[in-house]
Structure formats: structure tokens, C-alpha cells
Design a protein around this motif. Structure first.
Motif, PDB file in Angstrom:
ATOM      1  N   UNK A  50      59.784  42.189  -9.839  1.00  0.00           N
ATOM      2  CA  UNK A  50      59.019  41.581  -8.748  1.00  0.00           C
ATOM      3  C   UNK A  50      58.176  42.610  -8.003  1.00  0.00           C
ATOM      4  N   UNK A  51      58.748  43.795  -7.749  1.00  0.00           N
ATOM      5  CA  UNK A  51      58.036  44.798  -6.968  1.00  0.00           C
ATOM      6  C   UNK A  51      56.748  45.265  -7.623  1.00  0.00           C
ATOM      7  N   UNK A  52      56.751  45.412  -8.935  1.00  0.00           N
ATOM      8  CA  UNK A  52      55.538  45.835  -9.641  1.00  0.00           C
ATOM      9  C   UNK A  52      54.446  44.782  -9.518  1.00  0.00           C
ATOM     10  N   UNK A  53      54.834  43.521  -9.493  1.00  0.00           N
ATOM     11  CA  UNK A  53      53.845  42.443  -9.383  1.00  0.00           C
ATOM     12  C   UNK A  53      53.265  42.346  -7.978  1.00  0.00           C
ATOM     13  N   UNK A  54      54.058  42.656  -6.958  1.00  0.00           N
ATOM     14  CA  UNK A  54      53.511  42.695  -5.601  1.00  0.00           C
ATOM     15  C   UNK A  54      52.529  43.859  -5.474  1.00  0.00           C
ATOM     16  N   UNK A  55      52.841  44.989  -6.054  1.00  0.00           N
ATOM     17  CA  UNK A  55      51.918  46.128  -6.015  1.00  0.00           C
ATOM     18  C   UNK A  55      50.614  45.779  -6.739  1.00  0.00           C
ATOM     19  N   UNK A  56      50.705  44.976  -7.786  1.00  0.00           N
ATOM     20  CA  UNK A  56      49.498  44.495  -8.452  1.00  0.00           C
ATOM     21  C   UNK A  56      48.683  43.619  -7.496  1.00  0.00           C
ATOM     22  N   UNK A  57      49.351  42.744  -6.732  1.00  0.00           N
ATOM     23  CA  UNK A  57      48.651  41.892  -5.768  1.00  0.00           C
ATOM     24  C   UNK A  57      47.978  42.733  -4.691  1.00  0.00           C
ATOM     25  N   UNK A  58      48.632  43.801  -4.258  1.00  0.00           N
ATOM     26  CA  UNK A  58      48.029  44.695  -3.261  1.00  0.00           C
ATOM     27  C   UNK A  58      46.777  45.341  -3.829  1.00  0.00           C
ATOM     28  N   UNK A  59      46.849  45.753  -5.100  1.00  0.00           N
ATOM     29  CA  UNK A  59      45.692  46.400  -5.729  1.00  0.00           C
ATOM     30  C   UNK A  59      44.512  45.438  -5.860  1.00  0.00           C
ATOM     31  N   UNK A  60      44.784  44.137  -5.964  1.00  0.00           N
ATOM     32  CA  UNK A  60      43.700  43.155  -6.081  1.00  0.00           C
ATOM     33  C   UNK A  60      42.828  43.108  -4.831  1.00  0.00           C
ATOM     34  N   UNK A  61      43.321  43.662  -3.717  1.00  0.00           N
ATOM     35  CA  UNK A  61      42.518  43.704  -2.498  1.00  0.00           C
ATOM     36  C   UNK A  61      41.523  44.855  -2.512  1.00  0.00           C
ATOM     37  N   UNK A  62      41.616  45.740  -3.512  1.00  0.00           N
ATOM     38  CA  UNK A  62      40.668  46.837  -3.636  1.00  0.00           C
ATOM     39  C   UNK A  62      40.875  47.966  -2.651  1.00  0.00           C
ATOM     40  N   UNK A  63      42.056  48.024  -2.020  1.00  0.00           N
ATOM     41  CA  UNK A  63      42.273  49.031  -0.968  1.00  0.00           C
ATOM     42  C   UNK A  63      42.890  50.317  -1.501  1.00  0.00           C
ATOM     43  N   UNK A  64      43.263  50.357  -2.782  1.00  0.00           N
ATOM     44  CA  UNK A  64      43.934  51.531  -3.333  1.00  0.00           C
ATOM     45  C   UNK A  64      42.998  52.300  -4.266  1.00  0.00           C
ATOM     46  N   UNK A  65      43.210  53.595  -4.409  1.00  0.00           N
ATOM     47  CA  UNK A  65      42.498  54.313  -5.471  1.00  0.00           C
ATOM     48  C   UNK A  65      42.862  53.712  -6.832  1.00  0.00           C
ATOM     49  N   UNK A  66      41.914  53.633  -7.728  1.00  0.00           N
ATOM     50  CA  UNK A  66      42.112  53.059  -9.056  1.00  0.00           C
ATOM     51  C   UNK A  66      42.632  51.613  -9.002  1.00  0.00           C
ATOM     52  N   UNK A  67      42.109  50.854  -8.026  1.00  0.00           N
ATOM     53  CA  UNK A  67      42.559  49.461  -7.879  1.00  0.00           C
ATOM     54  C   UNK A  67      42.282  48.642  -9.124  1.00  0.00           C
ATOM     55  N   UNK A  68      41.194  48.932  -9.818  1.00  0.00           N
ATOM     56  CA  UNK A  68      40.856  48.158 -11.014  1.00  0.00           C
ATOM     57  C   UNK A  68      41.912  48.343 -12.098  1.00  0.00           C
ATOM     58  N   UNK A  69      42.375  49.562 -12.253  1.00  0.00           N
ATOM     59  CA  UNK A  69      43.409  49.814 -13.257  1.00  0.00           C
ATOM     60  C   UNK A  69      44.764  49.252 -12.803  1.00  0.00           C
ATOM     61  N   UNK A  70      45.092  49.432 -11.516  1.00  0.00           N
ATOM     62  CA  UNK A  70      46.391  48.998 -11.016  1.00  0.00           C
ATOM     63  C   UNK A  70      46.523  47.478 -10.965  1.00  0.00           C
ATOM     64  N   UNK A  71      45.418  46.772 -10.862  1.00  0.00           N
ATOM     65  CA  UNK A  71      45.470  45.307 -10.771  1.00  0.00           C
ATOM     66  C   UNK A  71      45.425  44.634 -12.139  1.00  0.00           C
ATOM     67  N   UNK A  72      45.299  45.417 -13.186  1.00  0.00           N
ATOM     68  CA  UNK A  72      45.118  44.846 -14.519  1.00  0.00           C
ATOM     69  C   UNK A  72      46.421  44.303 -15.091  1.00  0.00           C
ATOM     70  N   UNK A  73      46.301  43.233 -15.865  1.00  0.00           N
ATOM     71  CA  UNK A  73      47.398  42.731 -16.685  1.00  0.00           C
ATOM     72  C   UNK A  73      47.304  43.366 -18.070  1.00  0.00           C
ATOM     73  N   UNK A  74      48.445  43.604 -18.665  1.00  0.00           N
ATOM     74  CA  UNK A  74      48.493  44.112 -20.033  1.00  0.00           C
ATOM     75  C   UNK A  74      49.528  43.323 -20.812  1.00  0.00           C
TER      76      UNK A  74
END
Length: 621
Positions: free
Chosen positions: A383-407
Motif C-alpha cells: 500500500x505504501x508504495x502506491x501512495x507514494x506513486x499517488x504523491x508523485x502524480x502531483x508533480x511535486x517530487x524530483x523525477x515525478x514522471x518516473x516515480x508515478x509510472x506503472x510497470x
């Protein structure tokens, strides 16, 4: 907890097969167009799990049980006893903590099954509907506190990046493994910090690998852990009460008499947070709510009854512990009540539970508890990794595009033909996905926290510190803002025509208790958060950290979120631009009239001020 029946947001009069099919076809056509025109530098297209991959009711129950029953219910009773100073007071603290968490759960249910709202044009009529989204209180805080823009994304996001993990439990895993190796070592003086940290990193690494290798096996393993854990807790509860009653008078020694140095106002405030830490599992299914099948029909009942069951068991299991190992002051407290119970069963007298003569049962108990913490860490990683993905979708983190990606998971990569990999044409049968880069971020930050705190403090104190600051920040601070925000929405709705937010008109799912859960949780959490700075009599001169340090660290991390937001404002001033984000859902209506989000496009970019006309408005209403 009372809860109403789930009502379809579209009635059967509004739906017929041809209309539903036409709407769904239009959704698929738009989805194909956006997938074809996707700008991979500034956009991410996320597909929801397929019908077969969605989490059922038992998986929701499993996430709560597996995350809730970890190290806390076995080790935190010692801290609660230390701070309350009496066995009867400790039981009351557990009951009070359970009521608070149950009220928070009620608030989360009402917000989670309503937020976010969308306006769509359906058959020529504009309709307001809501589809549950993953992310938990991140979504609720962003909906309630809209101004200033991005503030809540940062205020929640940065603390969750740091504390949204099982760093404390990982250290406790290391402690238990050291007991398995040497059961005669029952205190920090004989424990090697480096080995404890090494075991902690080992369990974090294994759980992260499972999360990226396979999603389905991870969920099945989670459900198995939940079944084993709840069985263990039930057996332990009855075994302790029966054995303690037959072999001694431990149960009759549970009184309100203060036998320790605690019991003051500041002590009790600390004790409640330690009691709330093991109850934090209520958050888990909310963090992945978009991956739950038919949430309005199944989720509320599953989450509610699971929490009610745990709220009943937890005070009882503490009674069980006290029947087996009566509390006679802080000097006689064992480090782990569950291990002390097994030591007592092996024939060790109550006065010598920290030095058991028969080490076989102690090794076995430590191995079982370490196994349970492994499951606990696995659930939080999922669950925690998926919340961090949701945070990255806001574009507020460095490398948000990579961190928000699904694989695709490793298993999916090995078993899925190339032509079936992530296409809108395969939205109903695409391979399983995992947030690979977000999992890496989750692992790295947790390992860093374990290394820093576990290396600086003795293992028992490190666990105490990490468990407290997580409960204080994630349950306390964020819970106060969430429950207080819902209370504001309800009070605002009571104004009738003068209402600004009109929550009562928008919300299609409500609990049966009105504003009472939000009011009780808000008042309780406010008292706890600021009461924790009151002096604690249970802290001695030999403790490496003073009681006021732990809440101070929690608030400092929250202020780091504020600083992060200020940093984004500074970047905007330098660039003469604004960070613009939008999340476009692709919604279909199922046969029961419920909206289902099949995909989502997340977009963000720094847009120059000169081309922004009238500001930016996102899809929330």
C-alpha cells in the motif's frame, strides 16, 4: 457502526443496455485517442486493475488484519503499562484508543466513498458522481483544504514519504531474530546494533522484491498471513485468560492501583499514541481504494466489521497478557508480552520472565512474531508504495514522471505476449502492474530511516521512537486535519442555503452517526497532540531521548512539508511559471449503476504565467 445500503448513482430508469454501451464506447474511443497522443514527458496514463485483479472483500479484510497485527500488539502493551502505571489504567487506554481509531475509520469511510467528485455529461444531462481513488487521506485533505494550491499535497506527501513505512517494525524484526539466535539475550546491552539493522534491511528488501515480482502472489500471501494472525490472537487471548486464572491469580491483580512512576497527564497522552500505533491498519485498504471491487457495496461492511472485531480483541488480549504476567511495577516489565507469555507457559516463574530457563518456547515465540512482522511489512510495502506513486502524480517530487509510472511485474513480463502489453484495446485483460520506481523509493527511504535511527539508538529505543512518531504524525496530525475537515463540511452543510461546500447534497454515502465520529475524533486528537508536550514522569535520567523530543520530531517533519511547498513557490517565482496539474478519469457505468474508473491520465507541467488565462481549475468540484 451503522452504514446505509449502497445506492447507485444512476437509476435503472436512466440506464439501459444500449445507452450504457454507447457511453462506454465513447470512453474507450477517448481513451485510445489520449493514449495515441500521450506526451510521455508530461503525462502518465494509468490503467485500473482488471476485474480479475481487483481486491475482493476478503483481501480488504486481509490488508487490515495483516497490517494491524504486527509487532505493536506484542510490544506496545509494555509501553502502555510503563506510562499508565497501572494494569487497569492500561486496559482503559487501549479501549479509548480503539474508540478513537473507530471514529477515524468512520470519517475515512464517508470521505473515501465520496471523494473525489466529478461532473460528467451523460445522455445530455450534467451529472455529479464520485469514483473512489487510491491515496487515502491525501485525497481527503486536498479536497477539504483547497487553498493554497499544492499546500496539502506537500504537507501530507513529505511526512508520508518519511514515515509511511514499517521502519520500526523492521527493527523489531531484527530484535526478534537476535532472540531466535540467542534467547538468553533479552535486553539491548547484549544486542549488536549492526546485526539488528542488517536483519531489518533484509526483511524490507525481501518485501519490496515480492512487491515488484508479483502482485497476485503478494495479495494471496497477505490473505494467508491475515488468517494465521487472527487465529493466533484469538488463541492467545483465551489461552492467557484461562491459564492465568487456573495457575495463579494474575487476572485478579488487574486493578487501578498505580504501581509504577507513570499515570500523569503527559504519561497518559504518550500511552494513547503507543496504543494507537498497532491500530493503524485501518488505513491500508483506503490507500488502494481504486483497486477494490465494488467499494460502495462491499468495502464499508468489510472494513467496519474487521475494525470492530479488532477493537474487541485488542483490550481482551491485553487482559490475557496481564493474567499471565501480572504488572508489579516498571522494573519487572518484560520487553515483549507475547514472549513473556510463552516463557510462563514453559514453567518460568512470573518474577523471572526476562531470564527463562527453558529457551525452546521463547525461540519459537520469537520466530512466530518475526514471521508476523514479515507479513506486516509486506502489507505496508504493497500500500505504501502506491501512495507514494499517488504523491508523485502531483508533480511535486524530483523525477515525478518516473516515480508515478506503472510497470509490469516481473512475472507479467515473463508470461505476457508483447502484443498484449498496456494498450487501451486490452483494458479488460491487461497484465498485472506494480509501481516499480515508487517501490524503490519506498525501500530506499525506509532503509535510510532504519540505518539512521537504528544506528543511533539502542534497538528497543529505536523501535519506540519510530513507532511513536509514525502514530503521532500519520494517525494524529493527519487524522486531526481529516476528521476536523469532515466536521467542518458537516457544520457548513447545516447552514442550508448559506452552505459553501454543500457536502450533504454531494455525498451519496454517509455513516449513520452524523457528525459524532468526526467530533469525538477531532476533540480527542487535538487534546492528544498538544497534551503530549506535558511532562512525563515515566522518563528517567537514563533514557537516551526525552519525552518532548518525539512529538517535536513529528512536527518538524510536518514543517518540512511546509518548507517543501515554499520551495515550490520559490521555483515558480524564479521560472515565472506555475505548476499546473490535472487528473482526468475515464469512467464507465457498470450494470449496477455505479461509476467505475477504468483509467486515469495524470498531467503536470510548469506553465509560464503569461499563457495562464484565469488560473487553473482541476477536476475536483
Amino acid at each position: 457502526m451503522a452504514y446505509p445500503a449502497s445506492h447507485a448513482q444512476f437509476t435503472q430508469t436512466e440506464l439501459n443496455p444500449s445507452e450504457t454501451q454507447r457511453y462506454n464506447t465513447e470512453t474507450r474511443a477517448e481513451l485510445r485517442r489520449r493514449a495515441r497522443d500521450e506526451d510521455r514527458q508530461n503525462q502518465r496514463l494509468h490503467f485500473a486493475p482488471t476485474k480479475r485483479q481487483l481486491l475482493g472483500s476478503w483481501s480488504v479484510v486481509g490488508l487490515i488484519l495483516n497490517r494491524t497485527i504486527g509487532s505493536g500488539i506484542f510490544t506496545q502493551p509494555v509501553n502502555v503499562l510503563q506510562y499508565t502505571g497501572s494494569s487497569g489504567g492500561a486496559i482503559l487506554v487501549w479501549i479509548y484508543a480503539c474508540v478513537i481509531v473507530l471514529c477515524i475509520t468512520a470519517c475515512w469511510l464517508e470521505l473515501g466513498l465520496n471523494v473525489p467528485f466529478y461532473n460528467i455529461l451523460y445522455n445530455g444531462v450534467r451529472k455529479r458522481l464520485s469514483t473512489p481513488r487510491s491515496g487515502g487521506d491525501k485525497n481527503y485533505l486536498e479536497y477539504i483544504y483547497r487553498v493554497p494550491d499544492l499546500f496539502m499535497a506537500c504537507f501530507f506527501g513529505i511526512p508520508f514519504l518519511i514515515f509511511g513505512n514499517m521502519a520500526g517494525n523492521a527493527i523489531q524484526f531484527g530484535v526478534l531474530m537476535m532472540i531466535v539466535i540467542d534467547p538468553n539475550c533479552q535486553d539491548d546491552q547484549c544486542r549488536d546494533r549492526g546485526k539488528v539493522v542488517g536483519w531489518a534491511i533484509f526483511v524490507l528488501t525481501v518485501c519490496s522484491l515480492i512487491n515488484v515480482v508479483t502482485r497476485e502472489f503478494s495479495i494471496r500471501l497477505n490473505n494467508l498471513f491475515a488468517l494465521l494472525k487472527v487465529s493466533y490472537i484469538v488463541i492467545t487471548t483465551f489461552l492467557g485468560i484461562i491459564y492465568g486464572s487456573v495457575h495463579g491469580d494474575g487476572c485478579r491483580q488487574i486493578t487501578m492501583e498505580n504501581k509504577g512512576s507513570g499515570g500523569g497527564f503527559g504519561d497518559v497522552m504518550m500511552a494513547v499514541f503507543f496504543a494507537m500505533y498497532p491500530l493503524g491498519g485501518y488505513e491500508q485498504p483506503f490507500y488502494v481504494l481504486a483497486e477494490v471491487a465494488q467499494p460502495r457495496r462491499n468495502f464499508a461492511k468489510a472494513a467496519t466489521w474487521t475494525m470492530v472485531g479488532l477493537m474487541t480483541l485488542y483490550p481482551l488480549v491485553n487482559v490475557s497478557y496481564l493474567c499471565m504476567a501480572p504488572y508489579n511495577g516498571n522494573e519487572s516489565l518484560p520487553d515483549n508480552m507475547a514472549i513473556a507469555m510463552f516463557a510462563r507457559l514453559s514453567g518460568t516463574p512470573v518474577s523471572d520472565l526476562n531470564n527463562p530457563k527453558n529457551t525452546g518456547p521463547v525461540r519459537g515465540a520469537a520466530a512466530i512474531l518475526a514471521f508476523f512482522i514479515f507479513g506486516n511489512t509486506l502489507a505496508q510495502t504493497f500500500t505504501g508504495s502506491r501512495v507514494k506513486q499517488e504523491i508523485a502524480k502531483e508533480g511535486i517530487l524530483p523525477w515525478s514522471h518516473q516515480l508515478s509510472a506503472d510497470s509490469m511485474t516481473l512475472i507479467a513480463r515473463l508470461t505476457t505476449p508483447q502484443d498484449r502489453r498496456f494498450s487501451p484495446d486490452h483494458i479488460d485483460d491487461h497484465p498485472e502492474q506494480t509501481p516499480l520506481m515508487a517501490t524503490l523509493l519506498h525501500w530506499a527511504l525506509t532503509v535510510l530511516l532504519v540505518a539512521v535511527v537504528g544506528g543511533a539508538l539502542p534497538p528497543t529505543q529505536a523501535y519506540k521512537m519510530l513507532s511513536y512518531v509514525k502514530a503521532y504524525t500519520i494517525i494524529g496530525v493527519m487524522g486531526l486535519l481529516t476528521c476536523g475537515g469532515l466536521l467542518y463540511l458537516k457544520v457548513d452543510s447545516a447552514l442550508g442555503s448559506k452552505s459553501r461546500r454543500k457536502w450533504s447534497e454531494k455525498a451519496t454515502w454517509k455513516t449513520g452517526f452524523g457528525p459524532l465520529p468526526a467530533l469525538f475524533a477531532t476533540l480527542s486528537l487535538a487534546i492528544l497532540l498538544f497534551g503530549s508536550f506535558a511532562p512525563s514522569h515515566s522518563y528517567g535520567s537514563g533514557d537516551p531521548i526525552q519525552s518532548w523530543i518525539m512529538p517535536t520530531v513529528s512536527w518538524a517533519v510536518c514543517l518540512l512539508g511546509v518548507a517543501w511547498w515554499l520551495g515550490l513557490q520559490l521555483i515558480g517565482q524564479v521560472k515565472h511559471a506555475k505548476l499546473v496539474r490535472e487528473r482526468i478519469p475515464f469512467i464507465e457505468i457498470d450494470a449496477t449503476g455505479q461509476p467505475v474508473q477504468r483509467a486515469e491520465q495524470a498531467m503536470w507541467n510548469w506553465v509560464p504565467w503569461k499563457i495562464l488565462k484565469g488560473g487553473f481549475s482541476n477536476t475536483l468540484v
